[in-house]
Design a protein around this motif. Structure first.
Motif, short mmCIF file in Angstrom:
data_model
loop_
_atom_site.label_atom_id
_atom_site.label_comp_id
_atom_site.label_asym_id
_atom_site.label_seq_id
_atom_site.Cartn_x
_atom_site.Cartn_y
_atom_site.Cartn_z
N ARG A 87 35.46 -23.52 -53.00
CA ARG A 87 36.66 -23.12 -53.72
C ARG A 87 36.36 -22.42 -55.05
O ARG A 87 37.04 -21.50 -55.45
N ARG A 88 35.34 -22.85 -55.73
CA ARG A 88 35.03 -22.29 -57.05
C ARG A 88 34.65 -20.82 -56.98
O ARG A 88 34.64 -20.13 -57.99
N ARG A 89 34.29 -20.34 -55.82
CA ARG A 89 33.94 -18.92 -55.67
C ARG A 89 35.17 -18.02 -55.59
O ARG A 89 35.06 -16.80 -55.73
N PHE A 90 36.34 -18.61 -55.36
CA PHE A 90 37.58 -17.85 -55.26
C PHE A 90 38.26 -17.80 -56.62
O PHE A 90 38.09 -18.69 -57.45
N THR A 91 39.07 -16.78 -56.83
CA THR A 91 39.94 -16.78 -57.99
C THR A 91 41.07 -17.77 -57.71
O THR A 91 41.32 -18.13 -56.56
N ARG A 92 41.75 -18.17 -58.75
CA ARG A 92 42.83 -19.14 -58.58
C ARG A 92 43.90 -18.59 -57.66
O ARG A 92 44.41 -19.29 -56.79
N ARG A 93 44.26 -17.33 -57.84
CA ARG A 93 45.31 -16.72 -57.02
C ARG A 93 44.92 -16.65 -55.55
O ARG A 93 45.70 -16.99 -54.67
N SER A 94 43.69 -16.21 -55.27
CA SER A 94 43.28 -16.11 -53.86
C SER A 94 43.14 -17.49 -53.23
O SER A 94 43.46 -17.67 -52.05
N TRP A 95 42.70 -18.49 -53.99
CA TRP A 95 42.61 -19.83 -53.43
C TRP A 95 43.99 -20.39 -53.11
O TRP A 95 44.18 -21.03 -52.08
#
Length: 179
Positions: A87-95
């Motif tokens: 999850r940390r590899r994604f931006t907040r919006r994409s997650w």
């Protein structure tokens, strides 16, 4: 097995427990149950279960449409669970957009649970069957909680208040990310 608890001493050299980010209690219960559900079979009067029926349920000999709904739910939940590890590899919006796949999985779960015949026969849906009543009650609880949450958010918006998570971010000093 319990690997570590604050009340229990850690063994020397033991690896710290892995707690994937973003996992909820529902995911921890639903994912293994959904994986076992397709492999569990009923009495010998049904055709044998083939591996392709689990991977590609459209070709299953009994209830292909209903089984496809269950498979879509399983695949969608697997995507959410697998990506929660990174999850940390994604931006907040994409997650957040990827996490919304769990809602799609819930919809397919309810359709699959209500339409599937537990004896794998082609009978009309019995909405008062014990398993179906449980699924229907869960569906009603989810719909009621969703309606309550939407109404609460609408009341906050009409009152000119910020969304629930926005005040927490400002207090912690973190820069607010656009949603």
């Amino acid at each position: 097995p319990l690997t570590h608890s604050p009340a229990l001493p850690r063994r020397r050299g033991a690896a710290p427990p892995v707690h994937p980010v973003g996992r909820t209690g529902i995911e921890m219960i639903a994912a293994p149950a959904g994986q076992r559900h397709g492999a569990r079979r009923h009495p010998a009067r049904v055709p044998p279960l083939l591996a392709r029926d689990l991977v590609y349920p459209v070709t299953s000999p009994k209830q292909p449409m209903e089984n496809t709904f269950g498979a879509i739910r399983l695949y969608a939940l697997a995507v959410v669970a697998a990506t929660s590890y990174v999850r940390r590899r994604f931006t907040r919006r994409s997650w957040k957009r990827l996490r919304d796949v769990a809602y799609v999985a819930a919809a397919f779960f309810f359709v699959h649970g209500i339409l599937t015949d537990p004896k794998l026969e082609t009978r009309p849906v019995d909405y008062f069957d014990g398993e179906k009543v449980l699924v229907e009650v869960c569906l009603l609880l989810v719909v009621a909680a969703t309606a309550w949450r939407a109404r609460y958010a609408l009341q906050r918006r009409k009152a000119g208040l910020p969304p629930v998570g926005a005040a927490r971010k400002r207090r912690s000093g973190a820069a607010a990310e656009p949603a």
